[in-house]
Motif scaffolding. Structure first.
Motif, PDB file in Angstrom:
ATOM      1  N   UNK A  11      25.430   2.812  -5.574  1.00 45.99           N
ATOM      2  CA  UNK A  11      25.915   3.835  -4.654  1.00 45.99           C
ATOM      3  C   UNK A  11      26.803   4.803  -5.423  1.00 45.99           C
ATOM      4  N   UNK A  12      26.552   6.093  -5.265  1.00 41.67           N
ATOM      5  CA  UNK A  12      27.330   7.109  -5.976  1.00 41.67           C
ATOM      6  C   UNK A  12      27.516   8.308  -5.056  1.00 41.67           C
ATOM      7  N   UNK A  13      28.596   9.027  -5.234  1.00 38.64           N
ATOM      8  CA  UNK A  13      28.824  10.241  -4.450  1.00 38.64           C
ATOM      9  C   UNK A  13      28.004  11.398  -5.009  1.00 38.64           C
ATOM     10  N   UNK A  14      27.720  12.346  -4.153  1.00 31.36           N
ATOM     11  CA  UNK A  14      27.002  13.539  -4.592  1.00 31.36           C
ATOM     12  C   UNK A  14      27.740  14.191  -5.759  1.00 31.36           C
ATOM     13  N   UNK A  66      16.285  19.491 -15.289  1.00 35.05           N
ATOM     14  CA  UNK A  66      17.618  19.987 -15.586  1.00 35.05           C
ATOM     15  C   UNK A  66      18.733  19.048 -15.174  1.00 35.05           C
ATOM     16  N   UNK A  67      18.404  18.035 -14.372  1.00 35.44           N
ATOM     17  CA  UNK A  67      19.422  17.067 -13.933  1.00 35.44           C
ATOM     18  C   UNK A  67      19.152  15.665 -14.476  1.00 35.44           C
ATOM     19  N   UNK A  68      17.893  15.285 -14.607  1.00 39.36           N
ATOM     20  CA  UNK A  68      17.517  13.950 -15.074  1.00 39.36           C
ATOM     21  C   UNK A  68      16.964  14.042 -16.496  1.00 39.36           C
ATOM     22  N   UNK A  69      17.171  12.979 -17.260  1.00 40.45           N
ATOM     23  CA  UNK A  69      16.631  12.895 -18.616  1.00 40.45           C
ATOM     24  C   UNK A  69      16.019  11.520 -18.820  1.00 40.45           C
ATOM     25  N   UNK A  70      14.761  11.505 -19.227  1.00 42.78           N
ATOM     26  CA  UNK A  70      14.079  10.249 -19.542  1.00 42.78           C
ATOM     27  C   UNK A  70      14.077  10.061 -21.052  1.00 42.78           C
ATOM     28  N   UNK A  71      14.254   8.817 -21.481  1.00 44.50           N
ATOM     29  CA  UNK A  71      14.210   8.510 -22.910  1.00 44.50           C
ATOM     30  C   UNK A  71      13.736   7.073 -23.068  1.00 44.50           C
ATOM     31  N   UNK A  86      23.741  14.221  -9.069  1.00 45.15           N
ATOM     32  CA  UNK A  86      22.923  13.588  -8.022  1.00 45.15           C
ATOM     33  C   UNK A  86      23.171  14.210  -6.654  1.00 45.15           C
ATOM     34  N   UNK A  87      22.107  14.248  -5.870  1.00 43.61           N
ATOM     35  CA  UNK A  87      22.139  14.830  -4.522  1.00 43.61           C
ATOM     36  C   UNK A  87      21.731  13.757  -3.511  1.00 43.61           C
ATOM     37  N   UNK A  88      22.140  13.915  -2.255  1.00 41.91           N
ATOM     38  CA  UNK A  88      21.733  12.935  -1.240  1.00 41.91           C
ATOM     39  C   UNK A  88      20.213  12.776  -1.157  1.00 41.91           C
ATOM     40  N   UNK A  89      19.473  13.824  -1.416  1.00 39.65           N
ATOM     41  CA  UNK A  89      18.009  13.736  -1.368  1.00 39.65           C
ATOM     42  C   UNK A  89      17.414  12.949  -2.524  1.00 39.65           C
ATOM     43  N   UNK A  90      18.222  12.547  -3.489  1.00 38.71           N
ATOM     44  CA  UNK A  90      17.762  11.671  -4.570  1.00 38.71           C
ATOM     45  C   UNK A  90      17.776  10.204  -4.143  1.00 38.71           C
ATOM     46  N   UNK A 120      18.880   3.437  -5.390  1.00 36.64           N
ATOM     47  CA  UNK A 120      19.868   4.468  -5.686  1.00 36.64           C
ATOM     48  C   UNK A 120      20.231   5.143  -4.370  1.00 36.64           C
ATOM     49  N   UNK A 121      21.518   5.140  -4.048  1.00 35.85           N
ATOM     50  CA  UNK A 121      21.992   5.762  -2.820  1.00 35.85           C
ATOM     51  C   UNK A 121      23.057   6.786  -3.173  1.00 35.85           C
ATOM     52  N   UNK A 122      22.850   8.020  -2.741  1.00 38.69           N
ATOM     53  CA  UNK A 122      23.787   9.099  -3.023  1.00 38.69           C
ATOM     54  C   UNK A 122      24.403   9.548  -1.699  1.00 38.69           C
ATOM     55  N   UNK A 123      25.704   9.409  -1.598  1.00 44.78           N
ATOM     56  CA  UNK A 123      26.393   9.787  -0.368  1.00 44.78           C
ATOM     57  C   UNK A 123      26.886  11.228  -0.449  1.00 44.78           C
TER      58      UNK A 123
END
Length: 124
Positions: A11-14, A66-71, A86-90, A120-123
């Motif tokens: 759980x993480x904040x926007x 522009x927000x996520x990076x895969x490696x 992160x956004x709530x829609x993620x 993953x929960x974004x508040x």
């Protein structure tokens, strides 16, 4: 057989960040392309990001570019997804997946092996 295990959800904040990890075991092959997908309640599983076997080829969904990076770290048989801003829609269950092919792909049906998923929960 290949086993994939995701970790790092929570759980993480926007506006916050999380890093997901996907560890592979079994008959692993460093030449396989890997991908991350996500599925929100009531929605279809959607593509997030993919990486080629050597990490030189990357592809992202427009919604995360522009927000996520895969490696990937082939020595550790691990793929990562760094998620920033992160956004709530993620909010979704995030799955890692592995192809038998080295070519990037964006549809779930092109992946053979799947992990169990991590929430993953974004508040807001």
């Amino acid at each position: 057989q290949v086993q994939l295990v995701e970790s790092g959800g929570g759980l993480v904040q926007a506006g916050g960040s999380l890093r997901l990890s996907c560890s592979a075991s079994g008959r692993t092959s460093s030449s396989s392309a890997m991908g991350w997908f996500r599925q929100a309640p009531g929605k279809e599983r959607e593509f997030v990001a993919a990486v080629t076997w050597n990490g030189g080829g990357l592809y992202y969904a427009d919604s995360v570019k522009g927000r996520f990076t895969i490696s990937r770290d082939n020595a550790r048989n691990t793929v990562y997804l760094q998620m920033n801003s992160l956004k709530p829609e993620d909010t979704a269950v995030y799955y890692c997946a592995r192809r038998r092919s080295s070519v990037l792909a964006t549809t779930p049906g092109e992946y053979v092996y799947w992990g169990q998923g991590t929430q993953v929960t974004v508040s807001s």
